[in-house]
Design an enzyme around this catalytic site. Structure first.
Site, short mmCIF file in Angstrom:
data_model
loop_
_atom_site.label_atom_id
_atom_site.label_comp_id
_atom_site.label_asym_id
_atom_site.label_seq_id
_atom_site.Cartn_x
_atom_site.Cartn_y
_atom_site.Cartn_z
N GLU A 125 1.44 4.28 7.39
CA GLU A 125 0.41 3.77 6.50
C GLU A 125 -0.20 4.93 5.70
O GLU A 125 0.02 6.11 6.03
CB GLU A 125 -0.69 3.07 7.32
N ASN A 165 0.83 -1.21 0.00
CA ASN A 165 0.00 0.00 0.00
C ASN A 165 0.87 1.26 0.00
O ASN A 165 0.36 2.35 0.23
CB ASN A 165 -0.94 -0.01 1.22
#
Ligand code: F6R
Length: 244
Positions: free
Chosen positions: A145, A138
């Site tokens: 993140e 990702n």
């Protein structure tokens, strides 16, 4: 802005040789270098190559210092899947690093204070000379993140479901990764003098393309590296397949 330099190899073994050579070069130029270290599957052959160089007498860590990117919160001390255990098994246990100069983020007690102290320790060391980075599917770097601010500092974070799934195979059967970790921030990472980002395998090709071929966005944390003047991307042909 200086664009990232891409070094594309046929095999993961060649990637490992090249990344290990950049670690060796950093130590040759500055034996007291400060290394920013990553964990993960990508770095297993790389650390094996670094250990091989050390055994051949090519490098020494005797005067070096290291700071790892991240560590899980909530694992018992010494847990086999902790990043401290990984580093001991893959690198620290085989080379002449002084144990008081290998650092991982603190994940017990007052975590906020431990994060501030980690930042202070990096600054006191003179800053990171070479930061090694992997990349998540990702686009995460460290455990920053998607959505992480490009100015973020070392802090407590929640892991995404995809990261937890990707890392489950590092844990004994029946166990899964913790939901939280401490990670260096993207802002912290961007202060490293040089950065080596490593990507191997087709499952990293989309993240790599978005990171370097699209406008920087918090949706792909690695895209923040476009704002750094000294990034080298080491990858195999599979990971590079969508870069054109
Ligand atoms: C590890 C880390 C992560 C990994 C990334 C890729 O310290 O910070 O960002 O580099 O998740 O992991 P692998 O290499 O297992 O695909």
């Amino acid at each position: 802005m200086t664009e990232a330099r891409f070094c594309i190899f046929d095999t993961a073994a060649e990637v490992a040789t090249a990344v290990a050579a950049s670690v060796a070069e950093t130590l040759a130029l500055k034996p007291s270098a400060v290394l920013g270290l990553a964990t993960g599957k990508t770095f297993i052959p790389i650390y094996a190559e670094v250990v091989a160089l050390y055994r051949r007498g090519g490098i020494s860590f005797a005067d070096a210092t290291s700071f790892n990117l991240d560590e899980y919160i909530g694992l018992p001390q010494g847990h086999i899947a902790s990043f401290r255990a990984y580093m001991d098994a893959q690198l620290f246990g085989h080379v002449d690093f002084s144990s008081d100069r290998t650092h991982l983020p603190g994940v017990t007690g007052d975590i906020e204070l431990a994060c501030e102290r980690y930042e202070q320790a990096i600054a006191n060391s003179g800053g990171i000379d070479l930061q090694l980075l992997g990349i998540g599917q990702n686009g995460h770097i460290g455990f920053n993140e998607p959505g992480s601010a490009f100015e973020s500092r070392t802090r407590r974070v929640a892991l995404t479901a995809s990261t937890i799934e990707a890392n489950t195979s590092d844990f004994p059967p029946g166990e899964s990764p913790p939901a939280e970790a401490v990670t260096m921030g993207i802002g912290t990472i961007l202060e490293a003098h040089k950065i080596a980002l490593v990507a191997v395998g087709a499952n990293k090709s989309d993240a790599l393309r978005t990171a370097f071929k699209e406008a920087p966005s918090v949706d792909n944390p690695a895209s923040a590296l476009q704002g750094h003047g000294s990034v080298t991307v080491y990858c195999d042909r599979d990971a590079a397949s969508k870069l054109v």
